[in-house]
Design a protein around this motif. Structure first.
Motif, PDB file in Angstrom:
ATOM      1  N   ASN A 219      86.417  75.061  13.148  1.00 18.98           N
ATOM      2  CA  ASN A 219      86.209  75.326  14.802  1.00 18.98           C
ATOM      3  C   ASN A 219      87.252  76.325  14.669  1.00 18.98           C
TER       4      ASN A 219
ATOM      5  N   PRO B 190      89.129  79.331  16.301  1.00 21.19           N
ATOM      6  CA  PRO B 190      88.939  80.274  17.178  1.00 21.19           C
ATOM      7  C   PRO B 190      88.778  81.586  16.936  1.00 21.19           C
TER       8      PRO B 190
ATOM      9  N   ASP C 271      91.286  83.012  13.741  1.00 22.64           N
ATOM     10  CA  ASP C 271      92.379  82.453  14.190  1.00 22.64           C
ATOM     11  C   ASP C 271      93.826  83.033  12.882  1.00 22.64           C
TER      12      ASP C 271
ATOM     13  N   ARG D 180      82.901  82.891  20.895  1.00 24.30           N
ATOM     14  CA  ARG D 180      84.113  82.078  20.802  1.00 24.30           C
ATOM     15  C   ARG D 180      84.720  81.406  19.929  1.00 24.30           C
ATOM     16  N   SER D 181      84.279  80.722  19.205  1.00 26.05           N
ATOM     17  CA  SER D 181      84.566  79.861  17.999  1.00 26.05           C
ATOM     18  C   SER D 181      83.451  79.867  16.631  1.00 26.05           C
ATOM     19  N   THR D 182      84.415  79.255  15.896  1.00 29.91           N
ATOM     20  CA  THR D 182      82.930  79.855  14.819  1.00 29.91           C
ATOM     21  C   THR D 182      82.004  79.204  14.806  1.00 29.91           C
TER      22      THR D 182
END
Length: 846
Positions: free
Chosen positions: A616, A618, A652, A665-667
């Protein structure tokens, strides 16, 4: 050294022992910076950067067996004994090391000591000179051949059209010397000037070309010396095998026998039965090899480029197969015969068997849908005594008949095709298509963008559903119109990401669907098609990109960044992106790497990608000056043009790239990641196709289902394995008779491999020198003749026998002197075939 495999290995080993680095065949798809041809046409083509001095060669001397495909020869295949589209070219190359003397010496040694050809049957040609190039006769080559023992009367000077090699335009070039095999006066035209280069007959067969590459030809036709003198030779494997094996055509060599036997067995028509049968067998054998190799390289049938070449050979093969009685679908089976013959030398064929079956099967099915109607139209036109341009156009545009296939069918009936009219109609058709799909070309959309007087603002990074205004509109007819919105959520194709799907809607119910989006330096023009209602400039509209389209596209785009970084971690920092295609259903990522990923490397890349996804991380996106982006270590694609301000996608701090696409927006929003396939796309480049999110779930679910089925199948096999002898004993057969140690056997419900296995088993069990085994399966008759070498030495030939006795079962076949098989449509003739075989054996061995 007699078989094709022995010649191939013998050549490579010989040059390896003489200081040459053995290199694998390059792809049939030329490398990305080679735009000279659609497909690799010569062994030297992958070596071109080394000959031009633009890249350092892997060694001063190399040798290869290169896969090649020549598109100009498609329509010639089947008409003679030697034309091929797909072939193997054996080559030895010197990059500034040895030159003419070494090339002639190596060729002579290999021919005399390894191929052991009769020197008295060899001729050579040399360059006769060319005033336009300011070159005289190649006296150096002439003297070298004389010194090595070639009589002066068998050294033939020929003009540049025959003995000056070039790429067909600017590029490396030089005089060459070709080695010919003389089949003797009986194969010639009888004219006193018959010699190598004679176009009246096939007495002389060129099989090895020694190119003395020492010049670069420029666009104005002038020559300048290359940085180094180089050697490029090409020995045609198929032609050399024909000479060594003493057979009348390349199709009679050992490398084609598995394929030719399969064609005879499936069609019931033997090679040589008639002119039509001979042509069809040759077309199927050559095109079968070509389509199998092209499909294994990832080429898919289409109406342009390499895809059109593949479509032509598939449809030409399908048409010829049907003409000799083959039952569709049969192209996957033809590919299997090719794989059986060539899979050892080219394991990628075995690796991609399922994909080859899928692609060929789909194209065969697509062609079959229109073939019958198309042939009816052709026959109606032929009955009128001419094929008009309109007939040819309708056959191609409506029925998928390539113009070349129509021309070939017309030639066979002695008819002409109005090519000029066809060309005019096709050009009109293309113009209409361009006007309908692209607003009369991209230039029309560009002119519209400029005349509108404002720029559309792209808001698709933040929104997929926007209330906006049509700032300008241009009608195109047939329900199509160009439009510029004040604000647009639609992403126009760029950076590997495809154009969005979407709609325009009005409160009164009017609706239009997006067909294309054009990108113009921060601006865009959209092409829509009316579904209902009408639109005009100034209308307030709702512009919508369906979330079901945009979200998986975003997930796939971010996944390409994750994949890129994981590849660099696993394979090394030499990995660079070489192209991509980001779509809602899957992603494609091309990258630089010299070799296929091992199973362990592929698994590690997939594992790391999923670990990063489910961590997760960013995803931060921001704009910054390009110098600042460089300081951050952002990866930039080679060849891309960037402005002073660039868009950075940072995961990130682990992955940082410049990118203008849409992202999650996030992996964790990517969901599961699964690699579908990994393959070559050119020298030094690989391709990965993968899926994410819902597509990945569906793919993994299907794999789990297949694994369950496989476990069940394995369990069934384990249970059956307990009694293999009983299973073998259960095969129904009867030994009808014997003659001179040869068994004559009738079996039931066997064909192909099982029937051949039975012939082997019976010879072992009965200690027999040979076996004629006949069987009836599903209404067709099958025959295998299996002979020992001793019987062959005494005068028996399984291939000749199977053609003779195969007539009794209503078919024919072929094979080798020790093993041949046939298939036919007359099961009642099985006993007659066995009786005829017995009489033939008795007569031959009496």
């Amino acid at each position: 050294m007699r078989s094709s495999a022995e010649i191939r290995e013998g050549f490579l080993s010989f040059f390896e022992e003489n200081g040459h680095l053995r290199r694998p065949s390059a792809s049939l798809i030329p490398r990305a910076d080679d735009h000279s041809t659609l497909l690799t046409t010569a062994g030297m083509q992958p070596q071109m950067p080394y000959f031009l001095g633009r890249e350092a060669p892997p060694g001063p001397r190399t040798t290869t067996a290169q896969k090649c495909f020549r598109t100009p020869d498609i329509d010639e295949v089947g008409l003679d004994t030697y034309h091929l589209t797909f072939f193997e070219m054996l080559g030895n190359f010197s990059f500034g090391d040895y030159f003419k003397e070494g090339a002639v010496a190596f060729a002579t040694e290999f021919i005399r000591d390894h191929l052991k050809l009769d020197w008295d049957k060899l001729w050579v040609s040399v360059h006769a000179g060319d005033p336009e190039f300011k070159l005289g006769p190649d006296e150096v080559a002439i003297e070298l051949w004389r010194a090595i023992g070639m009589p002066a009367e068998r050294i033939v000077p020929l003009p540049s059209s025959e003995n000056f090699w070039s790429v067909g335009g600017p590029g490396p070039c030089g005089p060459d010397s070709e080695i010919y095999y003389d089949f003797g006066p009986e194969a010639g035209c009888g004219e006193p000037d018959c010699q190598p280069g004679c176009t009246r007959c096939e007495r002389f067969l060129e099989f090895w070309n020694l190119v003395f590459m020492e010049y670069e030809q420029h666009a104005d036709g002038t020559l300048t010396p290359l940085p180094k003198q180089n050697i490029d030779t090409g020995l045609g494997l198929e032609r050399t095998a024909r000479i060594i094996q003493g057979v009348p055509s390349v199709y009679d060599t050992d490398a084609y026998q598995t394929i030719m036997s399969w064609i005879a067995s499936e069609s019931g028509v033997a090679y040589g039965d008639s002119v039509d049968a001979t042509k069809a067998h040759r077309v199927l054998a050559d095109h079968g090899r070509g389509m199998t190799f092209l499909t294994a390289e990832g080429v898919a049938p289409s109406n342009e480029g390499r895809g059109y070449v593949l479509r032509r050979v598939i449809r030409r093969a399908a048409q010829h197969g049907l003409r000799i009685g083959m039952q569709a679908p049969f192209l996957a089976g033809l590919a299997d015969a090719v794989i059986e013959e060539m899979g050892t030398a080219y394991p990628e064929l075995v690796e991609h068997r399922a994909e080859i079956h899928r692609v060929l099967g789909a194209e065969e099915e697509r062609f079959a849908e229109t073939l019958e109607r198309g042939q009816k139209l052709f026959e109606e036109a032929a009955a009128r005594g001419e094929i008009t341009g309109d007939d040819a156009f309708t056959l191609q545009a409506t029925y998928g008949f390539p113009i070349e296939l129509t021309q070939e069918m017309a030639r066979e009936r002695g008819l002409a095709v109005n090519d000029e009219e066809f060309t005019r109609l096709m050009e009109e058709h293309r113009e209409i298509s361009r006007a309908g799909v692209a607003g009369g070309s991209a230039q029309r959309a560009a002119d519209f963008a400029t005349s509108a007087g404002f720029r559309s603002e792209f808001v698709g990074y933040e929104k997929t559903d926007v209330l906006t205004q049509i700032g300008a509109l241009e009608e195109l007819g047939d329900g199509l119109f160009l439009v510029k919105l004040r604000e647009s959520p639609f992403y126009p194709a760029g950076g590997g990401q495809v154009t969005d799907a979407g709609v325009l809607e009005k409160d009164d119910g009017a609706r239009a669907e997006l067909r294309e989006a054009y990108r113009y330096d921060g601006d865009q023009v959209l092409l829509f098609e009316i579904v209902s209602g009408a639109f005009a400039a100034g209308d307030r509209v709702r512009a919508v990109v369906p979330w079901s389209v945009r979200f998986p596209t975003m997930a796939n785009h971010t996944a390409t960044h994750v994949l890129h970084e994981c590849l660099r971690e696993v394979l090394g920092e030499h990995v660079k992106q070489a192209g991509s295609a980001v779509r809602p259903d899957k992603l494609r990522f091309d990258f630089t790497h010299p070799a296929a990923l091992t199973a362990e490397e592929r698994a590690e890349v997939e594992k790391r990608a999923n670990e990063k996804i489910f961590a997760n991380l960013p995803v931060r996106i921001f704009e910054t000056p390009i110098d600042e982006a460089r300081k951050l270590g952002a990866m930039m694609l080679f060849g891309e043009k960037y402005g002073d301000i660039v868009r950075v996608v940072d995961i990130d701090g682990w992955s940082t790239e410049l990118c203008g696409g849409t992202h999650v927006r996030s992996t964790a929003e990517i969901g599961p990641f699964a690699i579908l396939r990994e393959q070559a796309v050119g020298a030094g480049a690989r391709r990965i196709e993968a899926v994410t999110a819902g597509e990945a779930f569906a793919y993994l679910h299907e794999r789990a289902r297949e694994a369950d089925e496989l476990r069940e199948e394995l369990e069934r096999v384990r249970r059956e394995k307990a009694a293999p002898a009983a299973a073998a004993a259960a095969t129904e057969f009867e030994i009808v008779d014997t003659e001179h140690g040869v068994l004559f056997v009738e079996a039931k419900a066997l064909k192909g491999g099982p029937l051949r296995d039975l012939s082997d088993r019976l010879r072992q069990q009965e200690k027999a020198d040979g076996a004629f085994v006949a069987s009836v399966d599903d209404g067709r008759a099958y025959l295998v003749i299996n002979l020992s070498d001793a019987l062959v030495e005494r005068g028996l030939d399984a291939s000749a026998l199977v053609r003779e006795v195969g007539r009794h079962i209503g078919g024919g076949g072929g094979g080798r002197p020790t093993l041949a098989e046939a298939g036919g449509k007359n099961p009642d003739g099985v006993r007659d075939a066995l009786e005829a075989g017995k009489k033939a054996v008795a007569a031959a061995l009496a």
